[in-house]
Design an enzyme around this catalytic site. Structure first.
Site, PDB file in Angstrom:
ATOM      1  N   LYS A 217       0.820  -1.220   0.000  1.00  0.00           N
ATOM      2  CA  LYS A 217       0.000   0.000   0.000  1.00  0.00           C
ATOM      3  C   LYS A 217       0.854   1.271   0.000  1.00  0.00           C
ATOM      4  O   LYS A 217       0.483   2.262  -0.641  1.00  0.00           O
ATOM      5  CB  LYS A 217      -0.964   0.004   1.178  1.00  0.00           C
ATOM      6  CG  LYS A 217      -0.312   0.059   2.545  1.00  0.00           C
ATOM      7  CD  LYS A 217      -1.342  -0.057   3.651  1.00  0.00           C
ATOM      8  CE  LYS A 217      -0.692  -0.097   5.029  1.00  0.00           C
ATOM      9  NZ  LYS A 217       0.039   1.108   5.360  1.00  0.00           N
ATOM     10  N   THR A 218       2.000   1.244   0.699  1.00  0.00           N
ATOM     11  CA  THR A 218       2.853   2.441   0.737  1.00  0.00           C
ATOM     12  C   THR A 218       3.385   2.753  -0.660  1.00  0.00           C
ATOM     13  O   THR A 218       3.497   3.924  -1.048  1.00  0.00           O
ATOM     14  CB  THR A 218       4.010   2.251   1.732  1.00  0.00           C
ATOM     15  OG1 THR A 218       3.476   1.870   3.003  1.00  0.00           O
ATOM     16  CG2 THR A 218       4.804   3.533   1.905  1.00  0.00           C
TER      17      THR A 218
ATOM     18  N   ASP B 270      -3.699   7.073   4.745  1.00  0.00           N
ATOM     19  CA  ASP B 270      -3.255   5.700   4.987  1.00  0.00           C
ATOM     20  C   ASP B 270      -3.948   5.159   6.238  1.00  0.00           C
ATOM     21  O   ASP B 270      -4.357   5.922   7.113  1.00  0.00           O
ATOM     22  CB  ASP B 270      -1.736   5.714   5.187  1.00  0.00           C
ATOM     23  CG  ASP B 270      -1.138   4.315   5.209  1.00  0.00           C
ATOM     24  OD1 ASP B 270      -1.804   3.372   4.759  1.00  0.00           O
ATOM     25  OD2 ASP B 270       0.013   4.180   5.673  1.00  0.00           O
ATOM     26  N   GLU B 271      -4.076   3.825   6.341  1.00  0.00           N
ATOM     27  CA  GLU B 271      -4.663   3.152   7.522  1.00  0.00           C
ATOM     28  C   GLU B 271      -6.037   3.747   7.864  1.00  0.00           C
ATOM     29  O   GLU B 271      -6.332   4.039   9.027  1.00  0.00           O
ATOM     30  CB  GLU B 271      -3.717   3.267   8.721  1.00  0.00           C
ATOM     31  CG  GLU B 271      -2.318   2.730   8.500  1.00  0.00           C
ATOM     32  CD  GLU B 271      -2.255   1.203   8.464  1.00  0.00           C
ATOM     33  OE1 GLU B 271      -3.319   0.565   8.461  1.00  0.00           O
ATOM     34  OE2 GLU B 271      -1.138   0.656   8.417  1.00  0.00           O
TER      35      GLU B 271
ATOM     36  N   GLN C  54      -7.732  -5.302   9.587  1.00  0.00           N
ATOM     37  CA  GLN C  54      -6.642  -4.898  10.482  1.00  0.00           C
ATOM     38  C   GLN C  54      -7.039  -3.753  11.406  1.00  0.00           C
ATOM     39  O   GLN C  54      -6.180  -3.049  11.939  1.00  0.00           O
ATOM     40  CB  GLN C  54      -5.408  -4.504   9.659  1.00  0.00           C
ATOM     41  CG  GLN C  54      -4.782  -5.668   8.916  1.00  0.00           C
ATOM     42  CD  GLN C  54      -3.452  -5.292   8.298  1.00  0.00           C
ATOM     43  OE1 GLN C  54      -2.431  -5.192   8.962  1.00  0.00           O
ATOM     44  NE2 GLN C  54      -3.467  -5.066   6.984  1.00  0.00           N
TER      45      GLN C  54
ATOM     46  N   ARG D  31       2.228 -10.948  10.381  1.00  0.00           N
ATOM     47  CA  ARG D  31       3.550 -10.334  10.597  1.00  0.00           C
ATOM     48  C   ARG D  31       4.652 -11.275  10.133  1.00  0.00           C
ATOM     49  O   ARG D  31       5.771 -10.854   9.858  1.00  0.00           O
ATOM     50  CB  ARG D  31       3.791 -10.035  12.085  1.00  0.00           C
ATOM     51  CG  ARG D  31       2.874  -9.032  12.769  1.00  0.00           C
ATOM     52  CD  ARG D  31       2.644  -7.779  11.996  1.00  0.00           C
ATOM     53  NE  ARG D  31       1.441  -7.900  11.167  1.00  0.00           N
ATOM     54  CZ  ARG D  31       1.147  -7.101  10.158  1.00  0.00           C
ATOM     55  NH1 ARG D  31       1.968  -6.149   9.813  1.00  0.00           N
ATOM     56  NH2 ARG D  31       0.027  -7.270   9.470  1.00  0.00           N
TER      57      ARG D  31
END
Length: 672
Positions: free
Chosen positions: A29-30, A215-216, A246, A605
């Protein structure tokens, strides 16, 4: 752009309307956000100064800025805003503070500042011991995030406890205004209020921010959602990136339903899903998908990977919590020995901080280096901030933030109305609070008793500063903390005498640090002064805040919440038991969905291997109890799991493992 996959490219190129990018864990996504910033500047003709990218952590913002700097020449990126929500709010507040009645140089209260003030109010106004301060602080934060003003909170309170919280909230806000200060939540709430009350200011910032990237997005609360909506409502030119699976911060106000609300407020919203994961093996993703599938979804998605199936997921049952921590320490050592990895390749994740204590002891016993993420910095401790406030004032009486920090700590009967009028007078005269105390004009604003208290404080501080110059500085500093009876104040404002003692020891350690600095440079040409020693400590404070970037070779220990956004080659998740993961509170409140999202975050993770552990017995309140394995283990596909320690005896397997470890040891010795 050539490195992006088809879905990522589609997300970058879509600019004809509002866009929601549903980005699964590890889906890049970044890269989408930074590539889109470049695309907007280079291909769409939007100047960087009219683009803002907003995220939640300084680390994420820093990473985003670094990536953009590699994609865009410096002159093209000039004016680009890449910031956290709170930094964006701070930027706006610094420019518009006068409209909201604040003077330049306003202070920002962090969590510890706020907690100390709230505890003080609870003790003074409600005869409370301050034991519920954490709960009250969280409630006030949630009220601010929900944009509920104090008077409304008072009017809708359903019982005495809610009324107490609302009244503390009102007094707390009055103190903040008197101190010319804001807290973190105000950095959003005040801007929303500013935009609502002053349409011309909103229009100014809408023209400043012509394209917004967030973002997020699943972590936004009501106030943050409203801020985003107001900034983009005229143009609908925005891209938000998020993942409802998330969303793990409901306890601090996050509303995953904001993803759905976005569709209602912007009916032309386009949704693009990023489902290819670049982090984990297919087996890890298969297990993660199977667990999260048990939650209801508005948007369906399933992560997949081209990194191969990978190792089976290991589930280890141990006798008790002692054996669990011992097994994890040994497993890390054993795996590192065989695979020739680094300690930093391993992470142990847990639901609550208390789970790390025993694990630390076992890692120390086996000489395994580790670092705990999210611990409290020495300089972030409340008593150290108080002490530093006094030290800062000694070397710079014009420091308004330090003045407000300590003028009533310990209490000197200097209330918020006194400080508010002092602040108004100082602002009108354009002088510091410290200097305003001695001005004759102040006598027209404040009663004689209030002025007397302020001037007593100023005179005492002046005498102490002079004594530091004339006498032995360290003795003066020690006497200063004795004069103000700070130790007594700590005993009144700590949960236990032992805690008060520890906090006072921290203050003496700080003074001893200054002494060591002064003694070390004694007799040198550029001998250190008290002022330079204190300045050095302030710098150490800033450096300590940056130590989260520690990349030395240590095993990572962190909570599941703190692990979000990170990745590790080899992960352990401990405490897979009912009432731990999922947590007892969530079971009682029937809020298993967020716990399942937390489990999903933990699983995703891991890049290469994932091991989960639980104890068959665990001590609770001094008694051994039989545990129940976590329901999340039942939700994982059995064919992808391999179990250890469930009572099976396999001598051949044990011998084989022993031979393998010995062989690894021999190879290691041969290589030396």
């Amino acid at each position: 752009m050539s490195r992006l996959n088809a879905r990522q490219r589609e997300a970058v190129h879509y600019i004809s309307g509002p866009l929601l990018v549903l980005a699964g864990a590890g889906s890049g996504k970044t890269s989408v956000i930074t590539s889109k910033i470049t695309y907007l500047v280079e291909q769409c003709g939007i100047k960087a100064k009219h683009i803002a990218a907003v995220t939640f952590t300084n680390k994420a913002a820093r990473e985003m800025r670094e990536r953009v700097s590699k994609l865009l020449p410096a002159h093209d990126a000039k004016g680009l805003i890449v910031a956290t929500f709170h930094n964006l709010g701070l930027t706006i507040l610094r420019e518009e503070h006068k409209i909201l009645g604040y003077k330049a140089g306003f202070s920002i209260f962090d969590s510890e500042d706020a907690k100390a003030l709230i505890r003080d109010i609870m003790i003074r106004d409600f005869g409370d011991e301050g034991e519920e301060v954490n709960q009250v602080q969280a409630a006030i934060s949630n009220l601010k995030n929900d944009m509920c003003e104090p008077d409304r909170a008072i009017s809708v309170a359903c019982n005495d406890h809610e009324l107490m919280i609302a009244q503390v909230y009102k007094t707390y806000n009055q103190y903040l205004k008197a101190y010319n200060a804001v807290d973190f939540d105000d950095l959003i709430l005040l801007i929303v209020a500013l935009f609502r009350q002053h349409p011309e200011v909103l229009e100014k910032w809408q023209n400043r921010v012509r394209y917004l990237l967030v973002d997020e997005y699943q972590d936004t609360n009501i106030a943050q959602y409203e801020l985003v909506k107001m900034l983009v409502e005229t143009r609908s030119a925005f891209t938000v990136v998020g993942d409802d699976d998330q969303s793990i911060y409901a306890w601090r106000g996050a509303r995953p339903e904001n993803l759905v609300k976005l569709n209602e407020d912007f009916p032309s919203l386009k949704v693009i899903k990023l489902e290819q994961n670049y982090r984990s093996t297919s087996r890890i993703l298969k297990v993660a998908n199977a667990v999260i599938a048990n939650n209801p979804h508005v948007f369906e998605k399933a992560l997949w990977s081209e990194l191969g199936m990978g190792d089976e997921i290991r589930i280890i049952q141990t006798r008790n919590e002692d054996a669990e921590s011992e097994r994890i320490a040994v497993e890390i050592l054993d795996h590192k020995l065989k695979k020739n990895t680094h300690f930093r390749d391993y992470a142990v994740l847990y639901r609550g901080n208390h789970q790390s204590r025993l694990l630390e002891m076992k890692l120390q016993a086996h000489q395994v280096p580790y670092r705990i993420s999210g611990g409290t910095s020495f300089f972030a401790k409340n008593e150290i901030k108080d002490a530093m406030g006094y030290l800062r004032l000694l070397i710079n009486p014009e420091d308004d933030a330090a003045f407000l920090r300590v003028v009533n700590v310990p209490r000197r009967e200097i209330g918020p109305s006194t400080l508010e009028k002092l602040g108004e007078y100082a602002t009108e005269r354009d002088i510091s609070l410290y200097r305003a105390v001695d001005e004759l004009g102040l006598e027209q604003r404040l009663p004689e008793k209030a002025i007397q208290k302020l001037r007593q404080f100023r005179q005492w501080l002046e005498r102490t500063a002079e004594d530091c110059q004339r006498k032995e500085a360290i003795s003066v500093l020690k006497q200063m903390f004795t004069d103000i009876e700070y130790e007594d104040w700590l005993y009144q404002n700590s949960n236990t005498p032992k805690q008060a003692e520890r906090r006072m020891d921290n203050v003496w350690y700080l003074v001893d640090s200054i002494q060591r600095m002064l003694e070390r440079d004694k007799g040198l040409a550029d001998e250190m002064t008290l002022e330079s020693a204190i300045s050095r400590l302030l710098l150490m404070d800033m450096l300590e805040q940056q130590q989260e970037e520690d990349d030395t070779d240590k095993v990572h220990l962190l909570t599941l919440h703190a692990s979000k956004g990170l990745e590790f080659p080899h992960c352990f998740i401990m405490g897979l038991e009912e009432e731990i993961l999922p947590h007892r509170n969530s079971i009682e409140e029937n809020n298993i969905e967020e716990e399942r999202r937390l489990m999903y975050v933990g699983i995703t993770r891991a890049k290469k291997t994932l091991t989960m552990t639980y104890a068959a017995q665990r001590k609770q309140y001094g008694e051994k109890i039989e545990t129940i394995p976590s329901r999340f283990l039942d939700e994982m596909p059995e064919e992808d799991l391999v179990w250890f320690g469930k009572g099976e005896k396999d001598p051949d397997a044990n011998k084989a493992k022993g031979r393998e470890t010995l062989a690894s040891l021999r190879n290691l010795m041969d290589g030396l």
